[in-house]
Enzyme design. Structure first.
Site, PDB file in Angstrom:
ATOM      1  N   SER A  76      -4.383  -2.432  10.415  1.00  0.00           N
ATOM      2  CA  SER A  76      -4.464  -2.113   9.214  1.00  0.00           C
ATOM      3  C   SER A  76      -5.266  -0.807   8.559  1.00  0.00           C
ATOM      4  O   SER A  76      -4.372  -0.559   7.780  1.00  0.00           O
ATOM      5  CB  SER A  76      -3.609  -3.019   8.087  1.00  0.00           C
ATOM      6  OG  SER A  76      -5.084  -3.538   7.550  1.00  0.00           O
ATOM      7  N   HIS A  84      -8.655   4.307  -2.328  1.00  0.00           N
ATOM      8  CA  HIS A  84      -8.980   4.197  -0.843  1.00  0.00           C
ATOM      9  C   HIS A  84      -9.548   6.409  -1.172  1.00  0.00           C
ATOM     10  O   HIS A  84      -8.330   6.652  -1.603  1.00  0.00           O
ATOM     11  CB  HIS A  84      -7.964   4.369   0.017  1.00  0.00           C
ATOM     12  CG  HIS A  84      -8.011   2.799  -0.283  1.00  0.00           C
ATOM     13  ND1 HIS A  84      -6.749   2.191  -0.803  1.00  0.00           N
ATOM     14  CD2 HIS A  84      -8.123   1.921   1.110  1.00  0.00           C
ATOM     15  CE1 HIS A  84      -6.644   0.767  -0.929  1.00  0.00           C
ATOM     16  NE2 HIS A  84      -7.483   0.683   0.939  1.00  0.00           N
ATOM     17  N   ARG A 106       0.856  -1.077  -0.131  1.00  0.00           N
ATOM     18  CA  ARG A 106      -0.262  -0.250   0.134  1.00  0.00           C
ATOM     19  C   ARG A 106       1.112   1.163   0.513  1.00  0.00           C
ATOM     20  O   ARG A 106       2.154   1.708   0.644  1.00  0.00           O
ATOM     21  CB  ARG A 106      -0.965   0.333   1.061  1.00  0.00           C
ATOM     22  CG  ARG A 106      -1.721   1.796   1.719  1.00  0.00           C
ATOM     23  CD  ARG A 106      -3.265   1.147   0.197  1.00  0.00           C
ATOM     24  NE  ARG A 106      -3.719  -0.130   0.162  1.00  0.00           N
ATOM     25  CZ  ARG A 106      -4.062  -0.871  -0.490  1.00  0.00           C
ATOM     26  NH1 ARG A 106      -3.576  -0.770  -2.132  1.00  0.00           N
ATOM     27  NH2 ARG A 106      -4.927  -1.849  -0.498  1.00  0.00           N
ATOM     28  N   LYS A 141     -12.521  -3.618  -5.152  1.00  0.00           N
ATOM     29  CA  LYS A 141     -12.306  -2.883  -3.587  1.00  0.00           C
ATOM     30  C   LYS A 141     -12.291  -1.724  -3.913  1.00  0.00           C
ATOM     31  O   LYS A 141     -11.915  -0.659  -4.040  1.00  0.00           O
ATOM     32  CB  LYS A 141     -10.955  -3.594  -2.963  1.00  0.00           C
ATOM     33  CG  LYS A 141     -10.949  -3.110  -1.354  1.00  0.00           C
ATOM     34  CD  LYS A 141      -9.456  -3.505  -0.978  1.00  0.00           C
ATOM     35  CE  LYS A 141      -9.095  -2.708   0.152  1.00  0.00           C
ATOM     36  NZ  LYS A 141      -8.163  -2.833   0.567  1.00  0.00           N
ATOM     37  N   GLU A 181      -2.562   6.347  -0.809  1.00  0.00           N
ATOM     38  CA  GLU A 181      -3.801   5.315  -0.640  1.00  0.00           C
ATOM     39  C   GLU A 181      -3.470   4.973   0.817  1.00  0.00           C
ATOM     40  O   GLU A 181      -4.131   4.055   1.208  1.00  0.00           O
ATOM     41  CB  GLU A 181      -3.581   3.641  -1.512  1.00  0.00           C
ATOM     42  CG  GLU A 181      -3.718   4.061  -3.041  1.00  0.00           C
ATOM     43  CD  GLU A 181      -5.184   4.410  -3.404  1.00  0.00           C
ATOM     44  OE1 GLU A 181      -6.020   3.896  -2.626  1.00  0.00           O
ATOM     45  OE2 GLU A 181      -5.750   4.814  -4.623  1.00  0.00           O
TER      46      GLU A 181
END
Length: 275
Positions: free
Chosen positions: A249, A161, A102, A188, A106
């Site tokens: 997380s 995200h 990641r 996602k 993000e």
């Protein structure tokens, strides 16, 4: 070809738990905690397997961006990450692993060059030990990373995200559709709610896209306000949720045992999707 096939079904959403160890010692400790939690939840597992851990959670997400033997070299050499994945896989033989780097854009813990990001995706996919690779939808080399994973027959979870807001429903739907169009095997999205209406927006958008999507979806509102989406998302078409055994997380992740109990109460009827 990955060793594990990941099955995602919104009628019975999978529970994904993170591994965030910064070195092998911390990873070993976290893996030990996962095995202990699974054994306590369901009894003593047979030697060499983790069936009771699977009763508590279904997938492990390894957050490579936390792993300092890899990030200390700015990602220039993927071999430390490959070696760690081999160790994780050996110690959790019954669980699929979602491998995720990641980026900070993000919400991640480290940054590497776009070229290193692509090389990491290729290296991890080539091992056959990752059931899927996370690829950030807005990454500069997202298309190349998806293609690299698919060359090794490894599925891709495309992700995006929003840590500042919840986009309008039509934008959420459009992003989920674009991820599918880009070749992702799972789409996602995680957003940040500022009101209860934002939570409704995320759930409504999930349901709209689920009706026509050709791949599984994973959606959630982050933080305490969005916790309901981590428990009831399956009703609206989300096929997995993230929960914790130890460190979280992302904002709003709930303990795995409580999530498992809630999901057992909230099983719904939705079409299955396979990775």
């Amino acid at each position: 070809m990955p060793r594990h096939r990941l099955t995602l079904d919104a009628r019975s959403p999978s529970i994904i738990v993170p591994l965030t160890g910064r070195d092998l010692t911390e990873l070993d400790e976290q893996i030990g905690a996962l095995n202990a939690a699974g054994a306590e939840f369901g009894g003593t597992p047979p030697a060499g397997t983790s069936p009771n851990a699977v009763q508590l959670f279904d997938v492990v997400e390894w957050r490579v961006d936390f792993y300092e033997p890899f990030t200390a070299g700015a990602g220039s050499d993927p071999s430390p990450a490959v070696e760690a994945l081999e160790r994780i896989s050996a110690q959790l033989p019954g669980l699929p692993v979602l491998a995720t780097f990641r980026t900070r854009a993000e919400g991640g813990d480290a940054e590497i060059s776009p070229e290193a990001y692509l090389a990491l995706a290729e290296a991890l996919a080539s091992t056959g030990l990752a059931a899927a690779i996370d690829v950030e939808y807005r990454h500069a080399l997202a298309g190349d990373a998806i293609a690299a994973a698919h060359r090794h027959h490894t599925p891709v979870v495309a992700s995006t995200h929003d840590f500042a807001e919840t986009p309008p429903a039509e934008e959420i739907v459009a992003r989920l559709a674009a991820m599918e169009d880009a070749g992702a095997d799972v789409a996602k999205i995680a957003v940040t709610p500022r009101s209860a209406a934002d939570v409704v927006t995320l759930l409504s958008a999930t349901e709209q896209r689920f009706r026509v999507a050709g791949i599984p979806l994973i959606t959630m509102s982050m933080g305490g306000l969005g916790a309901v989406t981590r428990l009831g998302g399956g009703t609206f078409g989300s096929s997995a949720t993230f929960a914790t055994v130890g460190a979280a997380s992302a904002p709003g992740q709930l303990p795995a045992e409580g999530v498992r109990s809630a999901l057992d109460l909230l099983r719904t009827g939705s079409a299955p999707g396979l990775l």
